[in-house]
Design a protein around this motif. Structure first.
Motif, PDB file in Angstrom:
ATOM      1  N   TYR A 125       0.836  -1.210   0.000  1.00 47.17           N
ATOM      2  CA  TYR A 125       0.000   0.000   0.000  1.00 47.17           C
ATOM      3  C   TYR A 125       0.870   1.259   0.000  1.00 47.17           C
ATOM      4  O   TYR A 125       0.475   2.298  -0.542  1.00 47.17           O
ATOM      5  CB  TYR A 125      -0.990  -0.008   1.172  1.00 47.17           C
ATOM      6  CG  TYR A 125      -0.425   0.376   2.519  1.00 47.17           C
ATOM      7  CD1 TYR A 125      -0.351   1.708   2.914  1.00 47.17           C
ATOM      8  CD2 TYR A 125       0.027  -0.602   3.408  1.00 47.17           C
ATOM      9  CE1 TYR A 125       0.156   2.063   4.152  1.00 47.17           C
ATOM     10  CE2 TYR A 125       0.549  -0.261   4.641  1.00 47.17           C
ATOM     11  CZ  TYR A 125       0.609   1.066   5.013  1.00 47.17           C
ATOM     12  OH  TYR A 125       1.123   1.410   6.234  1.00 47.17           O
ATOM     13  N   ARG A 160      -6.059  -5.653   5.025  1.00 46.28           N
ATOM     14  CA  ARG A 160      -4.862  -5.150   4.312  1.00 46.28           C
ATOM     15  C   ARG A 160      -5.194  -4.852   2.853  1.00 46.28           C
ATOM     16  O   ARG A 160      -4.705  -3.857   2.286  1.00 46.28           O
ATOM     17  CB  ARG A 160      -3.732  -6.185   4.388  1.00 46.28           C
ATOM     18  CG  ARG A 160      -3.291  -6.623   5.769  1.00 46.28           C
ATOM     19  CD  ARG A 160      -2.480  -5.559   6.485  1.00 46.28           C
ATOM     20  NE  ARG A 160      -3.326  -4.598   7.202  1.00 46.28           N
ATOM     21  CZ  ARG A 160      -3.878  -4.849   8.373  1.00 46.28           C
ATOM     22  NH1 ARG A 160      -3.697  -6.009   8.978  1.00 46.28           N
ATOM     23  NH2 ARG A 160      -4.622  -3.926   8.965  1.00 46.28           N
ATOM     24  N   GLU A 163      -6.882  -1.560   2.467  1.00 40.84           N
ATOM     25  CA  GLU A 163      -5.917  -0.460   2.555  1.00 40.84           C
ATOM     26  C   GLU A 163      -5.284  -0.196   1.189  1.00 40.84           C
ATOM     27  O   GLU A 163      -5.115   0.957   0.778  1.00 40.84           O
ATOM     28  CB  GLU A 163      -4.829  -0.789   3.580  1.00 40.84           C
ATOM     29  CG  GLU A 163      -5.315  -0.803   5.019  1.00 40.84           C
ATOM     30  CD  GLU A 163      -4.222  -1.225   5.990  1.00 40.84           C
ATOM     31  OE1 GLU A 163      -3.165  -1.717   5.520  1.00 40.84           O
ATOM     32  OE2 GLU A 163      -4.413  -1.083   7.207  1.00 40.84           O
ATOM     33  N   ASP A 166      -7.909   1.379  -1.188  1.00 45.57           N
ATOM     34  CA  ASP A 166      -8.190   2.768  -0.807  1.00 45.57           C
ATOM     35  C   ASP A 166      -7.063   3.719  -1.202  1.00 45.57           C
ATOM     36  O   ASP A 166      -7.276   4.932  -1.320  1.00 45.57           O
ATOM     37  CB  ASP A 166      -8.440   2.863   0.697  1.00 45.57           C
ATOM     38  CG  ASP A 166      -9.784   2.277   1.109  1.00 45.57           C
ATOM     39  OD1 ASP A 166     -10.612   2.017   0.214  1.00 45.57           O
ATOM     40  OD2 ASP A 166      -9.990   2.053   2.325  1.00 45.57           O
ATOM     41  N   CYS A 167      -5.875   3.172  -1.431  1.00 44.65           N
ATOM     42  CA  CYS A 167      -4.755   4.009  -1.862  1.00 44.65           C
ATOM     43  C   CYS A 167      -4.805   4.327  -3.356  1.00 44.65           C
ATOM     44  O   CYS A 167      -4.012   5.141  -3.840  1.00 44.65           O
ATOM     45  CB  CYS A 167      -3.426   3.320  -1.532  1.00 44.65           C
ATOM     46  SG  CYS A 167      -2.972   3.413   0.217  1.00 44.65           S
TER      47      CYS A 167
END
Length: 291
Positions: A125, A160, A163, A166-167
Protein backbone atom coordinates in the motif's frame (compact mmCIF):
# COMPACT_ATOMS: atom_id res chain seq x y z
CA UNK A 1 -3.62 3.19 -22.34
CA UNK A 2 -4.55 2.19 -18.82
CA UNK A 3 -5.75 -1.40 -18.47
CA UNK A 4 -8.75 -0.23 -16.45
CA UNK A 5 -10.05 1.20 -19.74
CA UNK A 6 -10.38 -2.36 -21.06
CA UNK A 7 -12.49 -3.26 -18.02
CA UNK A 8 -14.67 -0.21 -18.67
CA UNK A 9 -15.13 -1.11 -22.35
CA UNK A 10 -15.69 -4.87 -22.04
CA UNK A 11 -17.72 -7.18 -19.86
CA UNK A 12 -14.81 -9.58 -19.51
CA UNK A 13 -11.12 -9.40 -20.36
CA UNK A 14 -8.48 -12.09 -20.87
CA UNK A 15 -4.77 -11.59 -20.15
CA UNK A 16 -1.53 -13.51 -19.78
CA UNK A 17 1.45 -13.52 -17.43
CA UNK A 18 5.00 -14.32 -18.45
CA UNK A 19 8.35 -14.11 -16.68
CA UNK A 20 11.57 -12.60 -18.04
CA UNK A 21 14.76 -14.64 -18.62
CA UNK A 22 16.52 -15.33 -15.35
CA UNK A 23 20.07 -14.52 -14.34
CA UNK A 24 22.54 -14.16 -17.19
CA UNK A 25 20.18 -15.75 -19.73
CA UNK A 26 20.09 -13.49 -22.82
CA UNK A 27 16.89 -11.55 -23.42
CA UNK A 28 16.69 -13.12 -26.88
CA UNK A 29 15.69 -16.43 -25.28
CA UNK A 30 12.19 -15.10 -24.70
CA UNK A 31 11.59 -13.68 -28.19
CA UNK A 32 9.78 -16.75 -29.53
CA UNK A 33 7.56 -16.88 -26.44
CA UNK A 34 6.72 -13.19 -26.80
CA UNK A 35 5.94 -13.61 -30.48
CA UNK A 36 3.51 -16.47 -29.89
CA UNK A 37 1.74 -15.17 -26.81
CA UNK A 38 1.44 -11.66 -28.22
CA UNK A 39 -0.28 -13.08 -31.28
CA UNK A 40 -3.06 -14.66 -29.22
CA UNK A 41 -4.99 -11.41 -28.90
CA UNK A 42 -5.12 -11.00 -25.14
CA UNK A 43 -6.05 -7.65 -23.63
CA UNK A 44 -2.61 -7.34 -22.04
CA UNK A 45 0.45 -9.30 -20.91
CA UNK A 46 1.97 -8.92 -17.47
CA UNK A 47 5.67 -9.41 -16.80
CA UNK A 48 6.88 -10.66 -13.42
CA UNK A 49 9.54 -8.77 -11.52
CA UNK A 50 13.07 -9.93 -12.28
CA UNK A 51 15.95 -10.03 -9.85
CA UNK A 52 17.75 -6.78 -9.24
CA UNK A 53 16.63 -3.34 -8.17
CA UNK A 54 17.77 -1.23 -11.09
CA UNK A 55 17.09 -0.87 -14.78
CA UNK A 56 20.52 -2.21 -15.62
CA UNK A 57 20.00 -5.70 -14.19
CA UNK A 58 16.21 -6.04 -14.34
CA UNK A 59 14.81 -7.55 -17.53
CA UNK A 60 11.20 -6.77 -16.56
CA UNK A 61 11.44 -3.26 -18.00
CA UNK A 62 12.94 -4.51 -21.27
CA UNK A 63 10.40 -7.29 -21.77
CA UNK A 64 7.49 -4.98 -20.89
CA UNK A 65 8.77 -2.49 -23.45
CA UNK A 66 9.04 -5.17 -26.15
CA UNK A 67 5.44 -6.27 -25.56
CA UNK A 68 4.16 -2.72 -25.82
CA UNK A 69 6.35 -1.27 -28.55
CA UNK A 70 7.33 -4.21 -30.74
CA UNK A 71 4.27 -6.42 -30.50
CA UNK A 72 1.64 -3.74 -29.93
CA UNK A 73 0.05 -5.33 -26.86
CA UNK A 74 -0.59 -3.46 -23.63
CA UNK A 75 1.85 -4.54 -20.92
CA UNK A 76 1.64 -4.63 -17.14
CA UNK A 77 5.01 -4.43 -15.42
CA UNK A 78 5.29 -6.03 -11.99
CA UNK A 79 7.10 -3.85 -9.46
CA UNK A 80 8.10 -4.88 -5.94
CA UNK A 81 9.12 -2.46 -3.20
CA UNK A 82 10.68 -4.49 -0.39
CA UNK A 83 14.34 -3.53 0.08
CA UNK A 84 13.96 -0.75 -2.50
CA UNK A 85 14.67 2.93 -2.09
CA UNK A 86 12.70 5.70 -3.73
CA UNK A 87 15.68 6.33 -6.00
CA UNK A 88 15.66 2.67 -7.12
CA UNK A 89 11.97 2.82 -7.94
CA UNK A 90 12.19 6.22 -9.61
CA UNK A 91 14.79 4.86 -12.01
CA UNK A 92 12.53 1.98 -13.00
CA UNK A 93 9.35 4.08 -13.17
CA UNK A 94 11.06 6.66 -15.38
CA UNK A 95 12.35 3.98 -17.71
CA UNK A 96 8.89 2.44 -18.00
CA UNK A 97 7.42 5.84 -18.76
CA UNK A 98 10.06 6.50 -21.42
CA UNK A 99 9.10 3.21 -23.07
CA UNK A 100 5.36 3.97 -23.04
CA UNK A 101 4.64 1.31 -20.40
CA UNK A 102 2.17 2.91 -18.04
CA UNK A 103 0.61 0.03 -16.12
CA UNK A 104 2.14 -1.43 -12.96
CA UNK A 105 1.24 -4.34 -10.72
CA UNK A 106 2.31 -2.98 -7.33
CA UNK A 107 3.63 -5.69 -5.00
CA UNK A 108 5.46 -5.86 -1.71
CA UNK A 109 7.77 -8.65 -2.84
CA UNK A 110 9.28 -11.54 -0.92
CA UNK A 111 10.87 -10.89 2.45
CA UNK A 112 14.41 -12.34 2.63
CA UNK A 113 14.87 -15.55 4.59
CA UNK A 114 16.80 -13.58 7.19
CA UNK A 115 13.69 -11.54 7.86
CA UNK A 116 15.73 -8.35 7.65
CA UNK A 117 14.53 -5.62 5.32
CA UNK A 118 15.81 -2.21 4.35
CA UNK A 119 14.78 0.57 2.03
CA UNK A 120 11.93 3.05 2.04
CA UNK A 121 8.96 0.68 1.83
CA UNK A 122 7.59 -2.23 3.84
CA UNK A 123 4.13 -2.80 2.33
CA UNK A 124 2.44 -2.74 -1.05
CA UNK A 125 0.00 0.00 0.00
CA UNK A 126 2.98 2.30 0.58
CA UNK A 127 4.21 1.64 -2.95
CA UNK A 128 0.71 2.26 -4.34
CA UNK A 129 0.49 5.58 -2.52
CA UNK A 130 3.92 6.58 -3.78
CA UNK A 131 3.02 5.70 -7.38
CA UNK A 132 -0.21 7.70 -7.20
CA UNK A 133 1.77 10.76 -6.14
CA UNK A 134 4.47 10.31 -8.78
CA UNK A 135 2.84 9.27 -12.05
CA UNK A 136 -0.47 8.89 -13.83
CA UNK A 137 -0.13 5.12 -14.29
CA UNK A 138 -2.71 2.40 -14.21
CA UNK A 139 -2.18 0.43 -11.00
CA UNK A 140 -3.16 -3.14 -10.23
CA UNK A 141 -2.61 -5.07 -7.00
CA UNK A 142 -2.65 -8.69 -5.92
CA UNK A 143 -5.25 -10.39 -3.77
CA UNK A 144 -5.34 -13.83 -2.20
CA UNK A 145 -8.55 -15.92 -2.15
CA UNK A 146 -7.12 -18.16 0.58
CA UNK A 147 -5.29 -15.35 2.34
CA UNK A 148 -1.63 -14.43 2.01
CA UNK A 149 0.45 -17.22 3.51
CA UNK A 150 2.21 -14.73 5.80
CA UNK A 151 -1.03 -13.27 7.15
CA UNK A 152 -2.57 -14.88 10.23
CA UNK A 153 -6.09 -15.13 8.85
CA UNK A 154 -8.24 -14.19 5.88
CA UNK A 155 -10.10 -11.50 7.82
CA UNK A 156 -6.89 -9.58 8.49
CA UNK A 157 -5.73 -10.14 4.93
CA UNK A 158 -8.90 -8.52 3.58
CA UNK A 159 -8.33 -5.53 5.87
CA UNK A 160 -4.86 -5.15 4.31
CA UNK A 161 -6.42 -5.47 0.87
CA UNK A 162 -8.87 -2.68 1.63
CA UNK A 163 -5.92 -0.46 2.55
CA UNK A 164 -4.33 -1.12 -0.84
CA UNK A 165 -7.54 -0.43 -2.75
CA UNK A 166 -8.19 2.77 -0.81
CA UNK A 167 -4.75 4.01 -1.86
CA UNK A 168 -5.88 4.05 -5.48
CA UNK A 169 -5.81 0.59 -7.07
CA UNK A 170 -7.68 0.28 -10.38
CA UNK A 171 -8.26 -3.47 -10.27
CA UNK A 172 -7.06 -6.68 -8.61
CA UNK A 173 -5.54 -9.94 -9.81
CA UNK A 174 -5.93 -13.02 -7.64
CA UNK A 175 -3.31 -15.50 -6.63
CA UNK A 176 -3.88 -18.82 -8.39
CA UNK A 177 -6.59 -21.11 -7.04
CA UNK A 178 -7.76 -24.56 -8.13
CA UNK A 179 -11.20 -24.58 -6.49
CA UNK A 180 -13.68 -22.00 -7.83
CA UNK A 181 -15.81 -22.19 -4.71
CA UNK A 182 -12.93 -20.71 -2.76
CA UNK A 183 -12.92 -17.78 -5.18
CA UNK A 184 -16.70 -17.27 -4.98
CA UNK A 185 -16.62 -17.27 -1.18
CA UNK A 186 -13.78 -14.77 -1.30
CA UNK A 187 -15.77 -12.47 -3.59
CA UNK A 188 -18.62 -12.48 -1.08
CA UNK A 189 -16.28 -11.51 1.73
CA UNK A 190 -14.50 -8.69 -0.08
CA UNK A 191 -17.81 -7.30 -1.37
CA UNK A 192 -18.98 -7.09 2.24
CA UNK A 193 -15.73 -5.25 2.99
CA UNK A 194 -16.79 -2.65 0.37
CA UNK A 195 -14.04 -3.55 -2.07
CA UNK A 196 -15.67 -2.88 -5.41
CA UNK A 197 -12.89 -2.67 -8.01
CA UNK A 198 -12.84 -5.25 -10.85
CA UNK A 199 -11.16 -8.55 -10.04
CA UNK A 200 -9.36 -10.83 -12.47
CA UNK A 201 -9.22 -14.51 -11.55
CA UNK A 202 -5.68 -15.86 -11.75
CA UNK A 203 -5.62 -19.33 -13.30
CA UNK A 204 -2.55 -21.53 -13.58
CA UNK A 205 -2.85 -24.62 -15.79
CA UNK A 206 -0.96 -27.32 -13.90
CA UNK A 207 0.69 -29.57 -16.45
CA UNK A 208 3.32 -31.41 -14.40
CA UNK A 209 3.72 -32.75 -10.89
CA UNK A 210 6.55 -30.36 -10.06
CA UNK A 211 4.13 -27.44 -10.33
CA UNK A 212 1.96 -28.92 -7.58
CA UNK A 213 4.94 -29.03 -5.24
CA UNK A 214 5.81 -25.43 -6.15
CA UNK A 215 2.23 -24.25 -5.61
CA UNK A 216 2.06 -25.85 -2.17
CA UNK A 217 5.41 -24.39 -1.14
CA UNK A 218 4.97 -20.86 -2.44
CA UNK A 219 1.35 -20.01 -1.77
CA UNK A 220 -0.30 -22.91 0.03
CA UNK A 221 -3.20 -23.12 -2.43
CA UNK A 222 -5.68 -25.89 -1.69
CA UNK A 223 -5.30 -28.88 -3.99
CA UNK A 224 -8.83 -30.30 -4.54
CA UNK A 225 -9.38 -34.05 -4.35
CA UNK A 226 -10.58 -33.96 -7.96
CA UNK A 227 -7.23 -32.59 -9.08
CA UNK A 228 -5.24 -35.01 -6.93
CA UNK A 229 -6.97 -37.83 -8.79
CA UNK A 230 -5.89 -36.34 -12.10
CA UNK A 231 -2.27 -36.10 -11.00
CA UNK A 232 -2.27 -39.65 -9.64
CA UNK A 233 -3.88 -41.06 -12.78
CA UNK A 234 -1.71 -39.37 -15.41
CA UNK A 235 1.57 -38.43 -13.69
CA UNK A 236 3.51 -41.08 -15.65
CA UNK A 237 2.38 -39.74 -19.04
CA UNK A 238 3.70 -36.26 -19.83
CA UNK A 239 1.24 -35.59 -22.65
CA UNK A 240 -1.76 -37.01 -20.80
CA UNK A 241 -1.06 -34.93 -17.70
CA UNK A 242 -0.52 -31.83 -19.85
CA UNK A 243 -3.84 -32.30 -21.63
CA UNK A 244 -5.65 -33.12 -18.37
CA UNK A 245 -4.21 -29.95 -16.81
CA UNK A 246 -5.39 -27.89 -19.78
CA UNK A 247 -8.86 -29.45 -19.57
CA UNK A 248 -9.06 -28.72 -15.84
CA UNK A 249 -8.11 -25.06 -16.38
CA UNK A 250 -10.64 -24.75 -19.21
CA UNK A 251 -13.37 -26.16 -16.95
CA UNK A 252 -12.45 -23.63 -14.26
CA UNK A 253 -12.51 -20.75 -16.72
CA UNK A 254 -15.84 -21.71 -18.31
CA UNK A 255 -17.43 -21.87 -14.87
CA UNK A 256 -15.93 -18.50 -13.89
CA UNK A 257 -17.08 -16.85 -17.10
CA UNK A 258 -20.57 -18.28 -16.67
CA UNK A 259 -20.64 -16.84 -13.15
CA UNK A 260 -19.83 -13.30 -14.27
CA UNK A 261 -16.12 -12.96 -13.50
CA UNK A 262 -14.68 -9.69 -14.85
CA UNK A 263 -11.46 -11.16 -16.16
CA UNK A 264 -9.19 -14.17 -16.49
CA UNK A 265 -5.44 -13.79 -15.95
CA UNK A 266 -3.62 -16.86 -17.24
CA UNK A 267 -0.32 -17.74 -15.60
CA UNK A 268 1.33 -19.17 -18.71
CA UNK A 269 4.67 -20.28 -17.23
CA UNK A 270 6.05 -19.11 -20.60
CA UNK A 271 4.31 -21.98 -22.37
CA UNK A 272 2.64 -20.64 -25.55
CA UNK A 273 1.22 -24.06 -26.49
CA UNK A 274 -0.77 -24.33 -23.28
CA UNK A 275 -1.92 -20.70 -23.45
CA UNK A 276 -3.09 -21.15 -27.04
CA UNK A 277 -4.99 -24.37 -26.33
CA UNK A 278 -6.82 -22.83 -23.39
CA UNK A 279 -7.78 -19.69 -25.28
CA UNK A 280 -9.00 -21.73 -28.25
CA UNK A 281 -11.44 -23.50 -25.92
CA UNK A 282 -12.88 -20.36 -24.33
CA UNK A 283 -12.47 -17.67 -26.99
CA UNK A 284 -15.97 -18.08 -28.44
CA UNK A 285 -17.44 -17.79 -24.94
CA UNK A 286 -15.52 -14.57 -24.27
CA UNK A 287 -16.60 -13.11 -27.60
CA UNK A 288 -20.22 -14.03 -26.90
CA UNK A 289 -20.13 -12.29 -23.50
CA UNK A 290 -18.56 -9.16 -24.98
CA UNK A 291 -20.99 -8.84 -27.91
Amino acid sequence: MKIIDSFNNKKVIFSFEIFPPKGDTPIEKIYDTLEEISSLGGDYISVTYGAGGSVRDNKTVEVSSLIKNKYGVESLSHLTCINSTKDNLDEIINKLNENNVRNILALRGDIPESGETKGDFKYAYELIGYLKEKVDFGIAAACYPEGHFQCENLHDDIIRLKEKVDCGVDYLITQLFLDNNIFYNYLDRITKARINVPIEAGIMPVINKRQIQTISKLCGATIPEKFIKIISKYEHSKEALRDAGIAYAVEQIVDLLSSGVRGIHLYTMNNPYVAKKILENVNSIIKSINE
